[in-house]
Design a protein around this motif. Structure first.
Motif, PDB file in Angstrom:
ATOM      1  N   ILE A   2     104.742  55.067  47.881  1.00 37.35           N
ATOM      2  CA  ILE A   2     106.123  54.583  47.896  1.00 37.35           C
ATOM      3  C   ILE A   2     106.635  54.530  46.462  1.00 37.35           C
ATOM      4  O   ILE A   2     105.972  53.981  45.579  1.00 37.35           O
ATOM      5  CB  ILE A   2     106.189  53.195  48.542  1.00 37.35           C
ATOM      6  N   VAL A   3     107.838  55.101  46.234  1.00 39.82           N
ATOM      7  CA  VAL A   3     108.357  55.184  44.870  1.00 39.82           C
ATOM      8  C   VAL A   3     109.709  54.490  44.698  1.00 39.82           C
ATOM      9  O   VAL A   3     110.188  54.337  43.570  1.00 39.82           O
ATOM     10  CB  VAL A   3     108.478  56.656  44.415  1.00 39.82           C
ATOM     11  N   ALA A   4     110.361  54.084  45.787  1.00 38.11           N
ATOM     12  CA  ALA A   4     111.630  53.376  45.690  1.00 38.11           C
ATOM     13  C   ALA A   4     111.860  52.591  46.968  1.00 38.11           C
ATOM     14  O   ALA A   4     111.390  52.988  48.044  1.00 38.11           O
ATOM     15  CB  ALA A   4     112.790  54.343  45.448  1.00 38.11           C
ATOM     16  N   ILE A   5     112.580  51.470  46.849  1.00 41.60           N
ATOM     17  CA  ILE A   5     112.776  50.575  47.992  1.00 41.60           C
ATOM     18  C   ILE A   5     114.221  50.091  48.054  1.00 41.60           C
ATOM     19  O   ILE A   5     114.804  49.682  47.047  1.00 41.60           O
ATOM     20  CB  ILE A   5     111.830  49.356  47.892  1.00 41.60           C
ATOM     21  N   ASN A   6     114.763  50.131  49.260  1.00 40.98           N
ATOM     22  CA  ASN A   6     116.062  49.555  49.591  1.00 40.98           C
ATOM     23  C   ASN A   6     115.792  48.548  50.695  1.00 40.98           C
ATOM     24  O   ASN A   6     115.348  48.916  51.784  1.00 40.98           O
ATOM     25  CB  ASN A   6     117.017  50.660  50.049  1.00 40.98           C
ATOM     26  N   VAL A   7     116.025  47.279  50.434  1.00 37.66           N
ATOM     27  CA  VAL A   7     115.711  46.222  51.386  1.00 37.66           C
ATOM     28  C   VAL A   7     116.861  46.055  52.381  1.00 37.66           C
ATOM     29  O   VAL A   7     118.030  46.010  51.988  1.00 37.66           O
ATOM     30  CB  VAL A   7     115.455  44.883  50.655  1.00 37.66           C
ATOM     31  N   THR A   8     116.529  45.979  53.665  1.00 39.19           N
ATOM     32  CA  THR A   8     117.534  45.760  54.707  1.00 39.19           C
ATOM     33  C   THR A   8     117.398  44.343  55.254  1.00 39.19           C
ATOM     34  O   THR A   8     116.290  43.880  55.528  1.00 39.19           O
ATOM     35  CB  THR A   8     117.375  46.779  55.854  1.00 39.19           C
ATOM     36  N   ARG A   9     118.532  43.673  55.416  1.00 41.91           N
ATOM     37  CA  ARG A   9     118.527  42.275  55.850  1.00 41.91           C
ATOM     38  C   ARG A   9     119.028  42.084  57.276  1.00 41.91           C
ATOM     39  O   ARG A   9     118.803  41.042  57.875  1.00 41.91           O
ATOM     40  CB  ARG A   9     119.398  41.444  54.902  1.00 41.91           C
ATOM     41  N   LYS A  10     119.720  43.067  57.805  1.00 44.29           N
ATOM     42  CA  LYS A  10     120.229  42.972  59.172  1.00 44.29           C
ATOM     43  C   LYS A  10     119.527  44.018  60.040  1.00 44.29           C
ATOM     44  O   LYS A  10     119.123  45.068  59.548  1.00 44.29           O
ATOM     45  CB  LYS A  10     121.744  43.206  59.199  1.00 44.29           C
TER      46      LYS A  10
END
Length: 354
Positions: free
Chosen positions: A125-133
């Motif tokens: 894994i090289v990048a992360i976008n966190v989702t809250r919904k």
């Protein structure tokens, strides 16, 4: 929670048919140990600061979304060549493309890297976008009287072990106090879910938010409906094979691509009217009203400077799968290449940093 699977659920057969774990793939898996030292050495090396001339990447762009984002956002030209934008999205398909050398970097949820590790394939894994919904909701077959997750007991549930939909289902069952063998988990891939619902092969399937409007338009009058939950699939990530990240030219290109990926997501979020028309209406054949109903549920992109929360969530997911006997328990730290930590966050305004 019992560790046995649902009745009749043969995990080994499922893995073989769904994920293409053939003898050849097993041979690749057998090579994992011999390449591990090289991968570890590469992971310890600092990231290059410049992309060498002539470097190219093969990037996943499911339904042309990534490529369209960059085109509409009018960002600067990429500092490398994209030799192909591959229309690949499902985790099992991405893993197979990685193995075949036909893909260098992909956008997925948190579960495909776990599945790849279980198969013995090394990718990071090289990048992360966190989702809250929630990005998914549960849809019922036509004529169903199911009203809640608790009603899933004794029902046939579409289950994709190697995709985000699978972990959303497992988390929902756990929150409802149901064990895996309280229902029948029917092994399918997500592109089979709609057909399985329409035919009554399954009672319930987790659908992406953008799939639900068209399904309900066609079958809502026949008793099909959706069951929203608060279950989230936290991670929207970029990942790449360890072999790509050990290539000094390609790893530089991957690092350079991450800010474009992040900025593209921000642009899409900030320009829903354009995205609705250019993507959902023109390429997905949805009505504008359907498109608007989807973007109203869209997650604000959040790129964490620290990956600690993401690693904890990924460990919980891997442990949940291990509890059911779907994978073996392991330390998920090995899935993250923390040399890339913070690159995405630095590329976006402060309000999009978690």
């Amino acid at each position: 929670m019992p560790s046995s699977a649902a009745p009749g659920f043969d995990r080994r057969l499922f893995l073989t048919s769904l994920l293409g774990v053939t003898a050849a793939a097993a041979g690749l898996s057998g090579c994992a140990d011999s390449s591990a030292a090289t991968a570890r050495t590469a992971a310890d090396a600092p990231l290059p600061t410049k992309v060498p001339s002539g470097t190219s990447l093969k990037i996943a762009s499911f339904q042309n979304q990534q490529e369209l984002q960059l085109e509409l956002a009018k960002l600067d030209d990429l500092p490398f060549t994209v030799s192909s934008w591959a229309n690949i999205g499902a985790g099992p398909d991405v893993i197979n493309a990685f193995r075949a050398g036909s893909l260098d970097v992909a956008n997925n949820a948190g579960i495909p890297p776990i599945q790849a590790h279980y198969q013995g394939y090394d990718a990071k894994i090289v990048a992360i976008n966190v989702t809250r919904k929630p990005n998914y909701l549960f849809a019922t077959k036509p004529g169903s009287d199911i009203a809640s997750v608790e009603d899933f007991r004794g029902k046939k549930l579409a289950f994709s072990q190697g995709q985000a939909q699978g972990v959303v289902l497992l988390r929902a069952l756990k929150e409802a106090g149901l064990a895996y063998d309280d229902a029948e988990l029917v092994p399918l891939t997500s592109n089979q879910f709609l057909t399985a619902l329409q035919s009554g092969q399954v009672d319930v399937a987790p659908l992406a938010n953008q799939q639900a409007p068209a399904y309900l338009q066609q079958y809502g009058s026949k008793g099909a409906h959706t069951i929203p939950t608060d279950v989230v699939d936290l991670l929207n990530l970029l990942w790449a094979p360890a072999s790509v990240l050990s290539d000094s030219e390609k790893v530089a290109a991957v690092a350079a691509y991450i800010p474009y990926w992040a900025k593209g997501a921000v642009w899409q979020y900030e320009n829903p009217d354009i995205w609705n028309e250019e993507f959902y209406v023109k390429t997905q054949n949805l009505t504008l009203a359907q498109a608007e109903s989807i973007t109203e549920l869209a997650n604000k992109p959040l790129f964490p400077p620290s990956w600690d929360e993401s690693i904890k969530w990924e460990q919980e997911t891997a442990d949940l799968l291990a509890e059911g006997g779907f994978v073996k328990k392991f330390d998920v730290d090995t899935l993250f290449d923390r040399r890339f930590e913070g690159i995405a966050a630095k590329a976006v305004p402060a309000e999009y940093r978690k």
